[in-house]
Design an enzyme around this catalytic site. Structure first.
Site, PDB file in Angstrom:
ATOM      1  N   ARG A   1       0.806  -1.230   0.000  1.00  9.48           N
ATOM      2  CA  ARG A   1       0.000   0.000   0.000  1.00  9.48           C
ATOM      3  C   ARG A   1       0.835   1.274   0.000  1.00  9.48           C
ATOM      4  O   ARG A   1       0.370   2.327   0.389  1.00  9.48           O
ATOM      5  CB  ARG A   1      -0.999   0.001   1.165  1.00  9.48           C
TER       6      ARG A   1
ATOM      7  N   LYS B   1       2.561  11.020 -12.282  1.00 12.15           N
ATOM      8  CA  LYS B   1       1.848   9.962 -12.994  1.00 12.15           C
ATOM      9  C   LYS B   1       2.697   8.698 -13.009  1.00 12.15           C
ATOM     10  O   LYS B   1       3.868   8.728 -13.383  1.00 12.15           O
ATOM     11  CB  LYS B   1       1.531  10.385 -14.428  1.00 12.15           C
TER      12      LYS B   1
ATOM     13  N   GLU C   1       8.530  15.939 -26.391  1.00  6.40           N
ATOM     14  CA  GLU C   1       7.783  16.462 -25.246  1.00  6.40           C
ATOM     15  C   GLU C   1       8.166  17.913 -24.960  1.00  6.40           C
ATOM     16  O   GLU C   1       7.339  18.703 -24.499  1.00  6.40           O
ATOM     17  CB  GLU C   1       8.026  15.589 -24.013  1.00  6.40           C
TER      18      GLU C   1
ATOM     19  N   LYS D   1       6.137  22.250 -17.361  1.00  7.36           N
ATOM     20  CA  LYS D   1       5.267  21.137 -16.962  1.00  7.36           C
ATOM     21  C   LYS D   1       4.867  21.256 -15.498  1.00  7.36           C
ATOM     22  O   LYS D   1       3.693  21.058 -15.139  1.00  7.36           O
ATOM     23  CB  LYS D   1       5.951  19.787 -17.203  1.00  7.36           C
TER      24      LYS D   1
ATOM     25  N   GLU E   1      -5.587  16.514 -13.053  1.00  4.18           N
ATOM     26  CA  GLU E   1      -5.981  16.546 -14.466  1.00  4.18           C
ATOM     27  C   GLU E   1      -7.487  16.707 -14.659  1.00  4.18           C
ATOM     28  O   GLU E   1      -8.129  15.947 -15.384  1.00  4.18           O
ATOM     29  CB  GLU E   1      -5.480  15.287 -15.193  1.00  4.18           C
TER      30      GLU E   1
ATOM     31  N   ARG F   1      -4.307  20.570 -16.809  1.00  3.60           N
ATOM     32  CA  ARG F   1      -3.294  19.529 -17.015  1.00  3.60           C
ATOM     33  C   ARG F   1      -3.581  18.686 -18.257  1.00  3.60           C
ATOM     34  O   ARG F   1      -2.677  18.082 -18.834  1.00  3.60           O
ATOM     35  CB  ARG F   1      -3.185  18.635 -15.775  1.00  3.60           C
TER      36      ARG F   1
ATOM     37  N   ASN G   1      -1.540  16.618 -22.727  1.00  7.22           N
ATOM     38  CA  ASN G   1      -1.813  15.489 -23.616  1.00  7.22           C
ATOM     39  C   ASN G   1      -1.870  15.906 -25.082  1.00  7.22           C
ATOM     40  O   ASN G   1      -2.267  15.112 -25.941  1.00  7.22           O
ATOM     41  CB  ASN G   1      -3.135  14.815 -23.222  1.00  7.22           C
TER      42      ASN G   1
ATOM     43  N   HIS H   1      -1.053  13.591 -27.964  1.00  6.97           N
ATOM     44  CA  HIS H   1      -1.074  12.250 -27.396  1.00  6.97           C
ATOM     45  C   HIS H   1      -2.333  11.459 -27.740  1.00  6.97           C
ATOM     46  O   HIS H   1      -2.320  10.234 -27.681  1.00  6.97           O
ATOM     47  CB  HIS H   1      -0.913  12.310 -25.870  1.00  6.97           C
TER      48      HIS H   1
ATOM     49  N   HIS I   1      -0.688   8.414 -29.023  1.00  2.19           N
ATOM     50  CA  HIS I   1      -0.742   7.159 -28.274  1.00  2.19           C
ATOM     51  C   HIS I   1      -1.384   6.046 -29.102  1.00  2.19           C
ATOM     52  O   HIS I   1      -0.937   4.891 -29.056  1.00  2.19           O
ATOM     53  CB  HIS I   1      -1.537   7.347 -26.973  1.00  2.19           C
TER      54      HIS I   1
ATOM     55  N   HIS J   1       8.189   6.613 -28.100  1.00  3.90           N
ATOM     56  CA  HIS J   1       7.080   7.469 -27.663  1.00  3.90           C
ATOM     57  C   HIS J   1       7.117   8.833 -28.340  1.00  3.90           C
ATOM     58  O   HIS J   1       6.119   9.295 -28.912  1.00  3.90           O
ATOM     59  CB  HIS J   1       7.130   7.638 -26.144  1.00  3.90           C
TER      60      HIS J   1
END
Length: 357
Positions: A115, A137, A179, A217, A227, A231, A235, A238, A242, A259
């Site tokens: 946890r 993230k 990026e 960022k 997000e 935020r 993306n 993306h 993606h 990527h």
């Protein structure tokens, strides 16, 4: 370089970063330190990193197989098993020494084992320095679907040592650069202009550009950590990028894209769509197309490829109520979230991408 303050941690740079790292370790009374690496960073980065550590705490190294195709729950299970076998407890510290796969996966492993354990990111690729290691993230892919499993959980510290970039091939540097281009396109026209001509770039210039990219960022994340609104602009490129990356990973007859290579294509496509929907000026669209096309090799997509890529859009994490939501540009430096795009415009965008700028 001055440190950058995130919400609950610091982003620190180069030699001073190791001083802060050692102070943190000395004061936190960790039971054991676990360093997650891949086979590349095990060979090229770990010896240098270990030479900077000043601690008598026991250190264990856990190696994973490199590559996006290994950013999976199965790899996590192997790391969780290793942590259990090595008697890891919640007072242990995980240090993720590697590129985006290592920091994403290692952060997720740390966030879920017993946890939650503390973790620190030491990014060794340009992509990880300016993007993956910052912002909290963490996660892994579900099959070839990007980052569907994960949590937002901040590290205790991020140490960016640009010296590690000397170990990277040029293709990996270009991947990270995508990026940085994105940060300019969504948040700073001046930064975009700096990146538009890198022919005379020096090492000092690169350090400053990395710092500014991380700063951009971090400012976005501070304003919207979970997000909900702003935020989402991170993306940009993306949504289609993606889907393209996932599609190329799952089709052996297509070249696997890093990527950043896929995101660069996504940014060209979404810039064209922006010109049609949100008013991105034609001159800025042409500039974006030219800069990115000069930096990245073209990829050819057939009509059948595009159909499957569009089908993959339904898995995008920004979707709401079954509708695909894009980030588009009103102008360079100003992103617009939650935009719906008709499929016919996506086909047009691929035609535009295929044309010579």
């Amino acid at each position: 370089m001055q440190s950058i303050k995130a919400s609950s941690y610091e982003i620190v740079f180069n030699t001073s970063g190791y001083e802060i790292l050692n102070t943190l370790i000395q004061t936190a009374t960790y039971s054991k330190i676990f360093i997650i690496v891949d086979s590349h960073t095990q060979e090229h980065c770990l010896p240098l990193f270990l030479s900077t550590l000043e601690t008598s705490i026991a250190i264990e190294v856990i190696e994973i197989v490199p590559g996006e195709e290994n950013k999976t729950i199965e790899t996590c299970s192997g790391v969780w098993d290793a942590l259990a076998d090595l008697d890891a407890d919640r007072k242990g510290l995980i240090i993720n020494l590697g590129g985006g796969v290592v920091t994403d996966l290692g952060g997720f492993v740390a966030s879920t084992f017993k946890r939650g354990m503390d973790f620190i990111n030491i990014p060794t690729s340009l992509l990880a320095m300016v993007d993956a290691s910052v912002g909290g993230k963490t996660g892994v892919d579900l099959g070839t679907l990007k980052n569907l499993i994960g949590v937002i959980n901040n590290p205790k510290l991020v140490v960016i040592d640009t010296g590690f970039l000397a170990t990277l091939p040029k293709i990996e540097m270009r991947s990270g650069l995508a990026e940085m281009y994105k940060h300019g396109l969504i948040a700073s026209k001046a930064y975009w202009q700096q990146l538009s001509d890198l022919t005379t770039m020096t090492t000092n210039d690169l350090n400053a550009l990395i710092y500014d990219s991380v700063f951009i960022k971090n400012e976005v994340v501070l304003k919207d950590p979970t997000e909900q609104n702003l935020r989402k602009t991170l993306n940009y490129g993306h949504t289609l990028g993606h889907a393209i990356e996932s599609y190329c990973l799952s089709h052996k007859d297509l070249k696997k894209l890093l990527h950043g290579e896929a995101i660069a294509i996504g940014m060209i496509l979404e810039s064209y769509i922006s010109a049609k929907i949100t008013g991105l000026p034609q001159s800025q669209l042409d500039q974006i197309h030219k800069v990115l096309s000069d930096m990245y090799d073209p990829v050819s997509f057939k009509k059948n490829d595009i159909e499957h890529i569009i089908e993959l859009l339904k898995h995008d994490k920004k979707n709401s109520n079954g509708k695909v939501k894009f980030v588009l540009l009103e102008s360079i430096g100003k992103g617009i979230i939650d935009q719906e795009v008709p499929n016919e415009l996506i086909y047009e965008a691929f035609d535009f991408y295929a044309a010579t700028p």
